[in-house]
Write a protein that holds these residues in place. Structure first.
Motif, PDB file in Angstrom:
ATOM      1  N   ILE B  55       0.854  -1.175   0.000  1.00  0.00           N
ATOM      2  CA  ILE B  55       0.000   0.000   0.000  1.00  0.00           C
ATOM      3  C   ILE B  55       0.902   1.242   0.000  1.00  0.00           C
ATOM      4  O   ILE B  55       1.892   1.295   0.707  1.00  0.00           O
ATOM      5  N   HIS B  56       0.525   2.239  -0.804  1.00  0.00           N
ATOM      6  CA  HIS B  56       1.399   3.406  -0.978  1.00  0.00           C
ATOM      7  C   HIS B  56       1.040   4.548  -0.027  1.00  0.00           C
ATOM      8  O   HIS B  56      -0.052   4.600   0.504  1.00  0.00           O
ATOM      9  N   GLU B  57       1.954   5.452   0.066  1.00  0.00           N
ATOM     10  CA  GLU B  57       1.739   6.763   0.653  1.00  0.00           C
ATOM     11  C   GLU B  57       1.040   6.756   2.002  1.00  0.00           C
ATOM     12  O   GLU B  57       1.296   5.878   2.818  1.00  0.00           O
ATOM     13  N   TYR B  58       0.173   7.728   2.203  1.00  0.00           N
ATOM     14  CA  TYR B  58      -0.365   7.943   3.552  1.00  0.00           C
ATOM     15  C   TYR B  58      -1.835   7.544   3.682  1.00  0.00           C
ATOM     16  O   TYR B  58      -2.170   6.611   4.382  1.00  0.00           O
ATOM     17  N   ASP B  59      -2.720   8.260   2.977  1.00  0.00           N
ATOM     18  CA  ASP B  59      -4.150   7.964   3.102  1.00  0.00           C
ATOM     19  C   ASP B  59      -4.509   6.513   2.783  1.00  0.00           C
ATOM     20  O   ASP B  59      -5.358   5.928   3.451  1.00  0.00           O
ATOM     21  N   PRO B  60      -3.906   5.932   1.761  1.00  0.00           N
ATOM     22  CA  PRO B  60      -4.251   4.529   1.481  1.00  0.00           C
ATOM     23  C   PRO B  60      -4.043   3.608   2.677  1.00  0.00           C
ATOM     24  O   PRO B  60      -4.752   2.621   2.810  1.00  0.00           O
ATOM     25  N   TRP B  61      -3.120   3.960   3.546  1.00  0.00           N
ATOM     26  CA  TRP B  61      -2.917   3.097   4.714  1.00  0.00           C
ATOM     27  C   TRP B  61      -4.123   3.106   5.617  1.00  0.00           C
ATOM     28  O   TRP B  61      -4.462   2.098   6.238  1.00  0.00           O
ATOM     29  N   PHE B  62      -4.773   4.260   5.709  1.00  0.00           N
ATOM     30  CA  PHE B  62      -6.000   4.289   6.508  1.00  0.00           C
ATOM     31  C   PHE B  62      -7.096   3.494   5.815  1.00  0.00           C
ATOM     32  O   PHE B  62      -7.798   2.702   6.440  1.00  0.00           O
ATOM     33  N   ASN B  63      -7.231   3.718   4.501  1.00  0.00           N
ATOM     34  CA  ASN B  63      -8.262   2.993   3.764  1.00  0.00           C
ATOM     35  C   ASN B  63      -8.069   1.496   3.902  1.00  0.00           C
ATOM     36  O   ASN B  63      -9.024   0.732   4.052  1.00  0.00           O
ATOM     37  N   PHE B  64      -6.813   1.113   3.875  1.00  0.00           N
ATOM     38  CA  PHE B  64      -6.488  -0.298   4.002  1.00  0.00           C
ATOM     39  C   PHE B  64      -6.873  -0.816   5.387  1.00  0.00           C
ATOM     40  O   PHE B  64      -7.487  -1.869   5.542  1.00  0.00           O
ATOM     41  N   ARG B  65      -6.553  -0.015   6.379  1.00  0.00           N
ATOM     42  CA  ARG B  65      -6.876  -0.417   7.748  1.00  0.00           C
ATOM     43  C   ARG B  65      -8.396  -0.505   7.933  1.00  0.00           C
ATOM     44  O   ARG B  65      -8.908  -1.446   8.539  1.00  0.00           O
ATOM     45  N   ALA B  66      -9.095   0.484   7.351  1.00  0.00           N
ATOM     46  CA  ALA B  66     -10.556   0.483   7.443  1.00  0.00           C
ATOM     47  C   ALA B  66     -11.128  -0.723   6.713  1.00  0.00           C
ATOM     48  O   ALA B  66     -12.085  -1.349   7.188  1.00  0.00           O
ATOM     49  N   THR B  67     -10.535  -1.059   5.569  1.00  0.00           N
ATOM     50  CA  THR B  67     -11.021  -2.217   4.825  1.00  0.00           C
ATOM     51  C   THR B  67     -10.840  -3.484   5.639  1.00  0.00           C
ATOM     52  O   THR B  67     -11.723  -4.345   5.677  1.00  0.00           O
ATOM     53  N   LYS B  68      -9.699  -3.570   6.302  1.00  0.00           N
ATOM     54  CA  LYS B  68      -9.468  -4.764   7.119  1.00  0.00           C
ATOM     55  C   LYS B  68     -10.484  -4.821   8.256  1.00  0.00           C
ATOM     56  O   LYS B  68     -11.000  -5.877   8.586  1.00  0.00           O
TER      57      LYS B  68
END
Lengths: 445, 743
Positions: B55-68
């Protein structure tokens, strides 16, 4: 060959009285402290002074050593490996092991037994926490003499030390600063021979010394070994949970000190890299952790060199997963529909102790009559994993769990036998072809 | 092209429909479109090839965490998710403050794959999400452009949008952000809107509303559609192009879309309250009036009608403007947000809300980035707009309005180049296909058929050479006389000039593809979590300090440890280190961020009570001094000072941190700078050249650091983690205690 953990619970109380009459005429104990776990070899000359012939020899293991026992092997003078069973527990301090002679020991005869012992958690750091510039000091505790339920005529203790200077704290309060011990040029310490030691004598031995290697413990190792019969591949996946159980680093970690003085103090015993053994044929190696690929690994011929993301100072954790694939035919033999899979219990890094090891072997769908054996007496469980890759039903799986393993002897194997018909082998492609063909047949309509 | 034809029918030359030739054309077209989609997807996989599936950069990490979180806890819990691991000690009502479209979609995809028995990790779904949707974007752009002109332009547009770096920059594998899905939905919504306007279909208008709803659920940029469509209608009304079709399409879309969009918790009642939505409401009202007026017109005399119209228009406009102001004043209609103001005045944010200005993607676009992101399309774009003006059907008005607005906005904020890219692709495609109409029409019907067959065979294997492909479909229609159709008739006689023109433009397109490929590989494929660098001997190696440090935190700190860092790293810490953070990239609370800035800016004695108040266990800072990394915290320090200075002006004064009016670090810097916690933590135990700022640092620069201690520093010193010391157990102050310990 039966090992410590697979010991059958037989009651040996009846014969104890008879055996009590054996005698240890000469005992040489050799303790190797160069590993972060205990390796000890005991050579015992046993004589039977009694009239009746003796069937077995009772070996006494201190309780703490027994609980962390990783491997135990008994060899007699003809180099035969002897079987042993678990005897009774004595005064909650000792565990008795009943070693059966190949041939009964007749009156006046002498036999030489060699006992090889590996046990984890043999040393502990003292002080537990230190600064980065301090050395890693550990304490080793054992008995100065050979503990036996028989009379010992003569015995000797040798210790192979990791460094030349040690301190002996065996005297306890009477010499609180300890007595300095100096090893010879082979790093060997020879204690004076003792004579006529009564049964169950135990004199404490407490050694404190600087241990210059990192004490790496794998708290948990999950291995998944799965096979692909169509591609003729066996996939290995190993998840390590590592801890540096040596002297814990006090809060302050100085990177500049770590870089400038890599060989000083606790920097020296930080775990920087691991060499993991691989089988001779390996392909598609990977090294990942929970946040993705770790780019710092190199694959050598039968080794994989992995660098943790950060050096493991004392007390630090790290976990990672490595994996590779091998040719299945190296591990699988069969006659008709009967298959036998043989995989090593452990490959992994050298000289590491593992607290729990779980081998999960995923067999092809449709395997029947599964049985599993191993050389170390693991706990076997059968289960089914989730269906995957368009599967309608799941893969049978064998779980084999071990506690306390040291990565010393890689010849130990797991054997799994099962039956697998030709029909099951081609079921997946056949089903897929049928489904696709059916769909397109009706589409064409 | 007549409006009544369905997509499937227009896809085939009418006279050849059903014939063998027509079938072949359909197959070829299918192959072309799927090749374009495949090329668009594979181009975005450079990041996986060069680096890894991450997962790249900054915001995608949150999206990824939310998806999980969604995948683990289900939708209901996800909507009610109160995240106590961020914004400590406030927490965040995450379920109500995010756009769930992205997470829900990727979860559905994941569930579907699992249902099929494909054991794919949710991370893989998230990483490959954006490339997959870019393939869909290409298809919807094709559909949209086909409505504007013809098949050829559609396919060209699909190619352009699929390959334009401006869009690739936001949709490479791993950039799991809202934009990844929204551009697809943007194009889909606009396509259905055009369809609805063209045929006045309630069906298409409701699909458009549905697609709009999906867009609202996925991205805050939905406001762009909310204003774009009313604007289109408004311009059409001004042009006197009111029609029942328009009425049907707009009213259906507005009522359904607005109701639907209010179902998203984060949006809530905004569509009837927010100022950004007022234009849609206004146009809705206006349309009713116009409809009523046109009804009146048929009943009364022209003179009466004129009078009625003038008086009522003035009255209504005055009334509604007054009403809007009054409602805003009364607090019922919410005033415009800062980000909205900064769209009109680029200096607004810098003065009033430094936090918005501190985000690099909110900066005005440098002109070079247009060329980088759009390449040769920059020149084709105005031509396309000009041609659209020439044609000027209802849908072309939309095109023009979109082009004008997107051009303006893209100049204001870097990130809005993204919304410009699709329209540039569409307009450029129209321009080039018009050019091909002129230079590539062979005149008679028979010749066209002849030239098609061999080329069709060739294009089976080619994927990108559009010049050949476009020859397949010179969609000349003899019956119609619109501007676009007339182009095909003005054939140029000379074969040489035709070959020259077509081949040179083919070359431009090939160059465009090569350029995009290069830009994608070199500029947009870096995950920014992992940096690539090359050693003096030319070997490339990876700098993985971020993950090294985050992983250290994850493995070696208490699970409840609170990590203080500048807000940029909040999401990454949450995602990779799995620890509680004080502030993160969801910059909703300026004061809290200001507090972090204040702690970093003030000296040790003033920072320590603040650290204790906020239960901070560790401080994480980024320091690029050792390896010349420019995006480190010291270079962001001015923003920290400005943001906290805006809240605590007595304590943090920007001018105190300057040395003779310059931003200076090291021993010669001002007292405030030298004593600030960030400065001390950055240079603590560091000796040598601070390369980004070219200052020599020695042991005297930071003589002591007493309230925190170095817990970990990554291999290249990029991430430094400090542990906040507990209050001394003997009640000494920490300076004395540390001095004593060091003796």
């Amino acid at each position: 060959m039966v090992s410590a953990a697979s010991i059958l619970f037989t009651l040996a109380t009846g014969i104890t009285a008879v055996l009590a009459s054996l005698e240890n005429t000469n005992v040489v104990r050799h303790i190797d402290l160069t590993r972060p776990y205990l390796k000890s070899t005991v050579e015992i000359d046993v004589t039977n002074p009694d009239r009746s012939s003796a069937q077995s020899y009772n070996y006494i293991l201190p309780k703490d050593e027994y609980e962390t026992l990783a491997d135990l092997k008994v060899v007699d003078s003809k180099n035969n490996t002897l079987d042993f069973t678990l005897g009774s527990e004595i005064e909650q301090n000792y565990q008795q092991l009943v070693i059966a002679f190949d041939e009964p020991l007749k009156k006046g005869e002498t036999e030489t037994l060699t006992v090889y012992i590996f046990a984890t958690k043999s040393v502990f750091p003292l002080p537990e926490v230190a600064k980065q510039a301090d050395l890693q000091e550990v304490v080793f505790e054992s008995s100065k003499n050979y503990i036996s339920e028989y009379h010992t005529t003569k015995e000797q203790l040798q210790i192979l030390a990791p460094i030349r200077q040690l301190t002996d704290f065996s005297e306890g309060v009477s010499s609180p600063d300890g007595v300095p011990l100096k090893a010879d040029h082979n790093n060997m310490i020879r204690f004076d021979a003792q004579e006529d030691v009564a049964p169950f004598t135990e004199k404490s031995l407490v050694l404190r010394y600087n241990f210059p290697l990192s004490i790496t413990t794998v708290a948990n190792l999950d291995r998944t070994i799965s096979m692909d019969t169509l591609r003729n591949k066996l996939y290995f996946d190993e998840s390590y949970d590592l801890i540096n159980t040596g002297t814990k680093l006090d809060n302050d970690f100085s990177r500049i000190d770590y870089v400038r003085n890599p060989g000083a103090g606790l920097n020296m015993v930080a775990l920087r890299r691991l060499f993991l053994h691989l089988p001779a044929d390996h392909a598609d190696e990977y090294y990942v952790d929970l946040v993705g690929n770790v780019s710092t690994s190199q694959v050598h011929k039968t080794m994989m060199e992995v660098f943790p993301r950060y050096p493991l100072m004392g007390g630090w954790h790290y976990n990672f997963t490595v994996g590779w694939s091998s040719e299945l035919s190296q591990y699988l033999r069969h006659t008709d529909n009967n298959f036998i899979l043989r995989v090593p219990i452990i490959l992994g890094p050298d000289r590491v102790s593992i607290t729990t090891l779980n081998n999960k072997i995923v067999l092809p769908k449709g395997a029947k009559n599964i049985e599993a054996y191993d050389d170390m007496g693991g706990v076997v469980e059968f289960e089914n994993t989730n269906p995957s890759l368009f599967d309608l039903y799941s893969n049978p799986t064998v779980n084999i769990r071990f506690n306390h393993i040291v990565t010393e002897d890689r010849s130990r194997q797991i054997y799994v036998t099962y039956q697998y018909s030709v029909l099951s082998r081609f079921k997946l492609p056949f089903t897929l072809v049928t489904i696709v063909a059916t769909i397109f047949y009706f589409l064409k309509r | 092209m007549s409006a009544e034809t369905t997509p499937l029918q227009t896809a085939v030359l009418p006279e050849k429909r059903g014939t063998k030739h027509g079938k072949l054309l359909r197959v070829i077209k299918f192959i072309i479109l799927s090749s374009i989609a495949a090329a668009a997807v594979s181009m975005r996989l450079y990041s996986v090839l060069r680096f890894e599936s991450i997962i790249h950069e900054y915001d995608p990490w949150f999206n990824f965490r939310a998806t999980k979180y969604l995948s683990e806890h289900g939708y209901q819990k996800f909507l009610n998710w109160f995240d106590n691991r961020s914004w400590y000690p406030l927490g965040r009502v995450t379920g109500g403050t995010l756009f769930p479209g992205l997470m829900v979609t990727s979860n559905i995809v994941h569930k579907l794959l699992l249902f099929l028995g494909l054991p794919v990790d949710i991370r893989e779904v998230c990483v490959l999400f954006a490339p997959a949707f870019s393939g869909l974007t290409a298809y919807f752009t094709y559909l949209l452009t086909r409505e504007m002109k013809d098949d050829v332009s559609g396919m060209l547009a699909a190619l352009f949008v699929g390959m334009a770096p401006g869009y690739i920059s936001r949709s490479v594998a791993g950039s799991y952000d809202n934009e990844a899905i929204s551009i697809t939905l943007l194009m889909a919504t606009f396509y259905f809107w055009i369809k609805a306007v063209k045929i006045g279909s309630v069906l298409y208008a409701s699909i458009c509303a549905l697609s709009y709803f999906y867009m609202v659920s996925a991205w805050g940029g939905y406001v762009f559609i909310t204003n774009m469509i009313p604007l289109h209608v408004f311009v059409l009304l001004l042009m006197g192009r009111y029609h029942a079709r328009l009425y049907t399409a707009y009213c259906t879309w507005y009522s359904l879309g607005t109701l639907a969009s209010m179902q998203i918790p984060f949006v809530g009642t905004l569509p009837v309250k927010g100022s950004e939505h007022m234009s849609a409401l206004g146009v809705f009202g206006l349309l009713q009036i116009v409809a009523f007026a046109s009804f009146l017109k048929s009943k009364v005399t022209p003179k009466q009608f004129k009078l009625t119209v003038i008086t009522s228009t003035v009255a209504i406009i005055a009334l509604s403007a007054f009403g809007l102001v009054a409602l805003t004043y009364a607090g019922i209609v919410l005033p415009w947000t800062g980000r909205f103001y900064s769209l009109w005045d680029t200096n607004y944010a810098k003065i009033h809300i430094p936090i918005i200005a501190s985000v690099s993607e909110h900066q005005p676009t440098p002109w070079t980035s247009f060329f980088m992101d759009l390449s040769v399309l920059t020149w084709f774009f105005p031509v396309g707009v000009y041609l659209a003006i020439q044609e000027l059907r209802d849908e072309h008005v939309f095109l023009i309005v979109y082009a004008v607005f997107a051009s303006y906005f893209s100049g204001v904020m870097v990130r809005l180049v993204l919304t410009l890219t699709p329209i540039v692709a569409v307009c450029s495609a129209i321009a080039i296909s018009a050019l091909l109409d002129v230079y590539n029409t062979s005149g008679s019907e028979k010749e066209t058929v002849d030239t098609n067959t061999p080329i069709a065979e060739k294009s089976d294997k080619t994927t990108k050479s559009k010049a050949k492909v476009t020859k397949v479909n010179d969609d000349a229609k003899p019956d119609q006389v619109s501007f676009f159709d007339s182009l095909g008739r003005k054939t140029v006689g000379s074969t040489l000039s035709r070959i020259l023109a077509v081949s040179s433009f083919a070359l431009y397109i090939i160059m465009f593809v090569k350029q995009s490929d290069y830009v994608t590989e070199s500029a947009y494929s870096s995950p920014s979590v992992v940096l690539s660098s090359s050693s003096p001997d030319g070997q490339t190696f990876l700098i993985d300090d971020f993950r090294e440090a985050y992983y250290w935190l994850r493995m070696n700190t208490d699970e409840d440890a609170k990590i203080l860092s500048w807000w940029d790293y909040g999401y990454q810490i949450g995602g990779m280190a799995d620890r509680t953070t004080l502030v993160d990239n969801n910059t909703w609370n300026n004061t809290h961020i200001g507090m972090v800035g204040r702690i970093m800016s003030v000296d040790e004695d003033r920072a320590y009570p603040l650290l204790l108040q906020h239960d901070v266990d560790y401080i994480l800072i980024i320091f690029g001094g050792a390896i010349n990394f420019n995006g480190d915290d010291l270079n962001k320090f001015l923003w920290m000072i400005r943001i906290s200075g805006g809240i605590w002006p007595e304590e943090v004064k920007e001018s105190d941190y300057y040395t003779n009016g310059y931003y200076q670090v090291g021993s010669d810097s001002s007292d405030a700078m030298r004593n600030s916690l960030l400065h001390k933590m950055s240079f603590w135990r560091f000796q040598g050249m601070d390369r980004p700022r070219r200052v020599k640092i020695d042991a005297n620069t930071v003589p002591s650091l007493d309230i925190v201690e170095e817990a970990y520093t990554s291999a290249n010193w990029m991430v430094r983690i400090y542990r906040v010391k507990k209050p001394d157990e003997f009640g000494r102050d920490l300076h004395k205690a540390t001095a004593f310990d060091n003796k």
